[in-house]
Design a protein around this motif. Structure first.
Motif, PDB file in Angstrom:
ATOM      1  N   ARG A   1       0.939  -1.050   0.147  1.00 27.87           N
ATOM      2  CA  ARG A   1       0.051   0.140   0.075  1.00 27.87           C
ATOM      3  C   ARG A   1       1.082   1.227   0.106  1.00 27.87           C
ATOM      4  NH1 ARG A   1      -2.964  -3.261  -1.384  1.00 27.87           N
ATOM      5  NH2 ARG A   1      -4.938  -3.765  -0.658  1.00 27.87           N
ATOM      6  N   GLU A   2       1.496   1.477  -1.108  1.00 28.79           N
ATOM      7  CA  GLU A   2       2.357   2.522  -1.202  1.00 28.79           C
ATOM      8  C   GLU A   2       1.827   3.872  -0.968  1.00 28.79           C
ATOM      9  OE1 GLU A   2       6.096   3.623  -4.063  1.00 28.79           O
ATOM     10  OE2 GLU A   2       4.340   2.807  -4.896  1.00 28.79           O
ATOM     11  N   SER A   3       0.717   4.179  -1.228  1.00 31.51           N
ATOM     12  CA  SER A   3      -0.556   5.267  -1.130  1.00 31.51           C
ATOM     13  C   SER A   3      -0.555   5.544   0.562  1.00 31.51           C
ATOM     14  CB  SER A   3      -1.458   5.331  -1.762  1.00 31.51           C
ATOM     15  OG  SER A   3      -2.398   4.328  -1.231  1.00 31.51           O
ATOM     16  N   ALA A   4      -0.362   4.498   1.383  1.00 35.56           N
ATOM     17  CA  ALA A   4      -0.511   5.045   2.668  1.00 35.56           C
ATOM     18  C   ALA A   4       0.725   5.880   3.299  1.00 35.56           C
ATOM     19  CB  ALA A   4      -0.779   3.631   3.346  1.00 35.56           C
ATOM     20  N   ALA A   5       1.738   5.489   2.633  1.00 38.93           N
ATOM     21  CA  ALA A   5       2.966   6.334   3.156  1.00 38.93           C
ATOM     22  C   ALA A   5       3.424   7.447   1.930  1.00 38.93           C
ATOM     23  CB  ALA A   5       3.974   5.474   3.334  1.00 38.93           C
ATOM     24  N   TYR A   6       3.210   7.316   0.900  1.00 33.56           N
ATOM     25  CA  TYR A   6       3.785   8.500  -0.114  1.00 33.56           C
ATOM     26  C   TYR A   6       2.597   9.195  -0.804  1.00 33.56           C
ATOM     27  CZ  TYR A   6       8.037   5.754   1.001  1.00 33.56           C
ATOM     28  OH  TYR A   6       9.223   5.373   1.604  1.00 33.56           O
ATOM     29  N   ALA A   7       2.885  10.267  -1.047  1.00 33.31           N
ATOM     30  CA  ALA A   7       2.040  11.257  -2.020  1.00 33.31           C
ATOM     31  C   ALA A   7       2.359  10.895  -3.354  1.00 33.31           C
ATOM     32  CB  ALA A   7       1.988  12.560  -1.435  1.00 33.31           C
ATOM     33  N   PRO A   8       1.409  10.825  -4.169  1.00 36.40           N
ATOM     34  CA  PRO A   8       1.850  10.748  -5.687  1.00 36.40           C
ATOM     35  C   PRO A   8       2.400  12.214  -6.118  1.00 36.40           C
ATOM     36  CG  PRO A   8      -0.486  10.987  -5.562  1.00 36.40           C
ATOM     37  CD  PRO A   8       0.018  10.940  -4.064  1.00 36.40           C
TER      38      PRO A   8
END
Length: 275
Positions: free
Chosen positions: A128-135
């Motif tokens: 879940r990359e979006s849990a930690a990183y903003a696009p």
């Protein structure tokens, strides 16, 4: 252009990773390279987000970025840092940011990964990359002495519209640093990267993480250099090392002349759905 590719197994200690990057810059220059390409997450790989958050800094104080800039200036070589985990993203999240650094140590371009990897794999792995990183929100291409480089990161490779935007902006080299999982790497890595090269009539340089990391994950490796016809010029397998490849930039005009697909592109609106 002589390119060096740093294939590595980045760990959880930012200081050790910074030292490894600085050494790679020096070794790339010693091997006659004009530019070094490093993988995604070159400064830190740690799936333990609580532990990782204690090591992630902003751009001004990141040790890996500082080490690479100093080493690039000392060696007189350009470097594409595939990406670093940095503080300062929207909503208190981090950013997954790549950099192009010139031979004086100056930052020429920044790119924040647009497409984030949120997936459950049949192996049981869940990301879940979006849990930690903003696009990121914009495509980025940068001028170099050898041509314009289009920037992307890992999962971006599955979205050809990004590479259309980069080739429309004049990119003749596409950089695709990655930390690819093993199951998806075995299935899609070579196919997708060769397709991106063929579609754009451009070189692809994909520096990859490889092997078993300190945080327990395993990455696919097989850093690649691919020519505009889709031929693989270099495949580094699974060994952490620096590879070298010579790019004949005249090959771009040759391939684009033989298959002028870029010149034949037309704008396409939404598809109609027939009743």
């Amino acid at each position: 252009m002589r390119a060096a590719i740093f294939q590595t197994t980045t760990g959880i200690d930012p200081a050790c990773n910074a030292d490894a990057l600085a050494a790679a810059v020096a070794n790339a220059r010693a091997g006659g390279a004009d530019m070094l390409f490093t993988p995604e997450m070159s400064g830190l790989i740690d799936r333990d987000r609580k532990r990782a958050s204690a090591s992630i800094r902003d751009e001004e104080s990141d040790p890996a970025l500082a080490a690479v800039r100093h080493a690039a200036a000392k060696a007189g070589i350009w470097v594409h840092v595939g990406s670093l985990a940095l503080a300062g993203g929207e909503g208190g999240r981090f950013v997954n940011r790549g950099f192009v650094i010139d031979d004086t140590g100056a930052i020429r371009a920044r790119y924040d990964k647009i497409h984030l990897f949120d997936v459950d794999l049949p192996t049981g792995e869940s990301w879940r990359e979006s849990a930690a990183y903003a696009p990121g929100a914009r495509a980025v291409a940068v001028e170099t002495p050898w041509g314009r480089i289009g920037l992307s990161i890992c999962y971006d490779m599955r979205f050809p519209d990004l590479y259309r935007a980069l080739s429309d902006a004049g990119a003749t080299i596409l950089a695709v640093p990655a930390a690819f999982t093993v199951p998806t790497g075995r299935a899609h890595w070579h196919i997708l990267l060769r397709a991106r090269a063929i579609e754009a009539g451009a070189f692809v340089i994909a520096a990859a993480q490889t092997g078993r990391h300190e945080d327990g994950r395993e990455t696919y490796g097989h850093s690649l250099a691919i020519d505009p016809w889709g031929d693989v010029l270099l495949d580094m397998g699974g060994v952490p090392e620096i590879g070298f490849v010579d790019l004949d930039m005249a090959r771009i005009a040759d391939v684009r002349g033989r298959v002028p697909a870029l010149a034949h592109r037309r704008p396409i609106g939404p598809a109609e759905v027939a009743a």
